[in-house]
Design an enzyme around this catalytic site. Structure first.
Site, PDB file in Angstrom:
ATOM      1  N   LYS A   1      -1.277  -1.270  -4.372  1.00 51.45           N
ATOM      2  CA  LYS A   1      -2.243  -0.351  -4.298  1.00 51.45           C
ATOM      3  C   LYS A   1      -1.640   0.925  -4.142  1.00 51.45           C
ATOM      4  O   LYS A   1      -0.883   1.442  -3.323  1.00 51.45           O
ATOM      5  CB  LYS A   1      -3.060  -0.366  -3.024  1.00 51.45           C
ATOM      6  CG  LYS A   1      -4.136   0.527  -2.704  1.00 51.45           C
ATOM      7  CD  LYS A   1      -4.666   0.690  -1.331  1.00 51.45           C
ATOM      8  CE  LYS A   1      -5.849   1.543  -0.855  1.00 51.45           C
ATOM      9  NZ  LYS A   1      -6.325   1.732   0.278  1.00 51.45           N
TER      10      LYS A   1
ATOM     11  N   TYR B   1       0.824  -1.244  -0.135  1.00 53.26           N
ATOM     12  CA  TYR B   1       0.103   0.106  -0.172  1.00 53.26           C
ATOM     13  C   TYR B   1       1.016   1.021  -0.079  1.00 53.26           C
ATOM     14  O   TYR B   1       1.518   1.547   1.010  1.00 53.26           O
ATOM     15  CB  TYR B   1      -0.886   0.016   1.132  1.00 53.26           C
ATOM     16  CG  TYR B   1      -1.817   0.852   1.304  1.00 53.26           C
ATOM     17  CD1 TYR B   1      -2.071   2.236   0.513  1.00 53.26           C
ATOM     18  CD2 TYR B   1      -2.765   1.319   2.388  1.00 53.26           C
ATOM     19  CE1 TYR B   1      -3.075   3.075   0.772  1.00 53.26           C
ATOM     20  CE2 TYR B   1      -3.535   2.272   2.778  1.00 53.26           C
ATOM     21  CZ  TYR B   1      -3.697   3.119   1.746  1.00 53.26           C
ATOM     22  OH  TYR B   1      -4.582   4.199   2.116  1.00 53.26           O
TER      23      TYR B   1
END
Length: 303
Positions: A164, A136
């Site tokens: 992400k 992330y």
């Protein structure tokens, strides 16, 4: 390692009762409703799930409940957001035993690492589990950038499979794909850059506002997947005032208020967060109510 991760993956909220204890039934209700509305996976205990406001045992309880209610209908990916590598490894190991389908791993909280420290953090977690991992990247929120140098150093780690990308610059999608090809599945992670990400090659969208408007989110991703850019743009333009909320510091409170207005959850949050008040609450409420009155899914039903 490859996965079937694609489409829209809402970052689901954790629901609390009036005493701010976790309401497992309500949390499972939110998760089940999203799956029934057609989402392609769930991110459990990301930022919107208030990961860092939960005790260690609470996190395991929430994950067990999610695995139970989803019952293999879609992948369940759990956030790994801890203050140090040791705690992150322990949670990753437990998540695998509990039955999670994957991990969304964040940099260690609070500390801003050097690139080699960040690389070691991710590598040590990956080596502790066989689960596929999404890294992330959110530099504005966590003051850490998972740059190309870090990803290059992790290319040999087979279960680090996705990124992400929540940097607000859509050029990142093209840069990552140009440099790494299909080595990592790229997901759009910032709601108001979602369509740009999908257009530029992202396989999916990790979304906050999907929790309040899942049908339109699913329609948006499907339109993009079939190349219906006119239809995708129409949904995106309708959605954009709300999607901007995902880039604000009070995104969790705003998304939970939107859920409550749409009858999908409660706005309760744990301190240090507090529910929206005053002018901000009125502003967000008006935005959600306008979106609800003009939602594209109503037009489709009427047609």
């Amino acid at each position: 390692m490859t996965t079937n991760w694609s489409g829209v993956f809402p970052a689901v909220t954790t629901q609390f009762d009036a005493s701010l204890a976790i309401d497992i039934d309500a949390t499972q209700g939110v998760q089940d409703a999203l799956v029934k509305d057609g989402v392609n996976g769930l991110i459990v205990m990301g930022t919107c799930g208030e990961n860092n406001s939960l005790d260690p045992e609470e996190k395991r309880t929430v994950l067990k409940a999610a695995v139970e209610v989803v019952n293999n209908r879609v992948p369940v990916i759990t956030g790994v957001s801890e203050f140090d590598t040791r705690r992150a490894i322990a949670y990753a190991e437990d998540a695998e035993r509990i039955g999670a389908d994957g991990l969304m791993v964040l940099p260690a909280m609070v500390y801003v690492p050097k690139p080699e420290e960040l690389t070691a953090h991710f590598r040590m977690i990956a080596e502790a589990t066989s689960l596929p991992i999404m890294l992330y990247n959110n530099p504005p929120a966590y003051r850490v950038n998972i740059g190309s140098d870090v990803l290059r150093a992790l290319e040999d780690v087979p279960n680090i499979v996705a990124v992400k990308e929540s940097a607000p610059d859509p050029r990142r999608f093209t840069d990552l794909i140009n440099e790494f090809g299909d080595r990592f599945d790229i997901f759009a992670g910032l709601d108001d850059v979602a369509l740009e990400g999908l257009m530029l090659g992202a396989k999916g969208w990790v979304s906050g506002l999907t929790s309040a408007f899942p049908q339109e989110s699913v329609q948006l991703v499907k339109a993009a997947a079939r190349g219906d850019w006119e239809g995708a743009r129409a949904i995106y333009r309708w959605f954009m005032p709300l999607l901007h909320l995902d880039a604000e510091h009070d995104l969790v409170q705003s998304i939970k208020l939107a859920e409550q207005i749409m009858g999908r959850g409660s706005e309760r949050v744990r301190p240090p967060r507090w529910p929206l008040t005053g002018a901000r609450r009125a502003e967000v409420t008006a935005m959600v109510e306008k979106a609800a009155a003009t939602r594209p899914s109503l037009k489709l039903k009427a047609a």
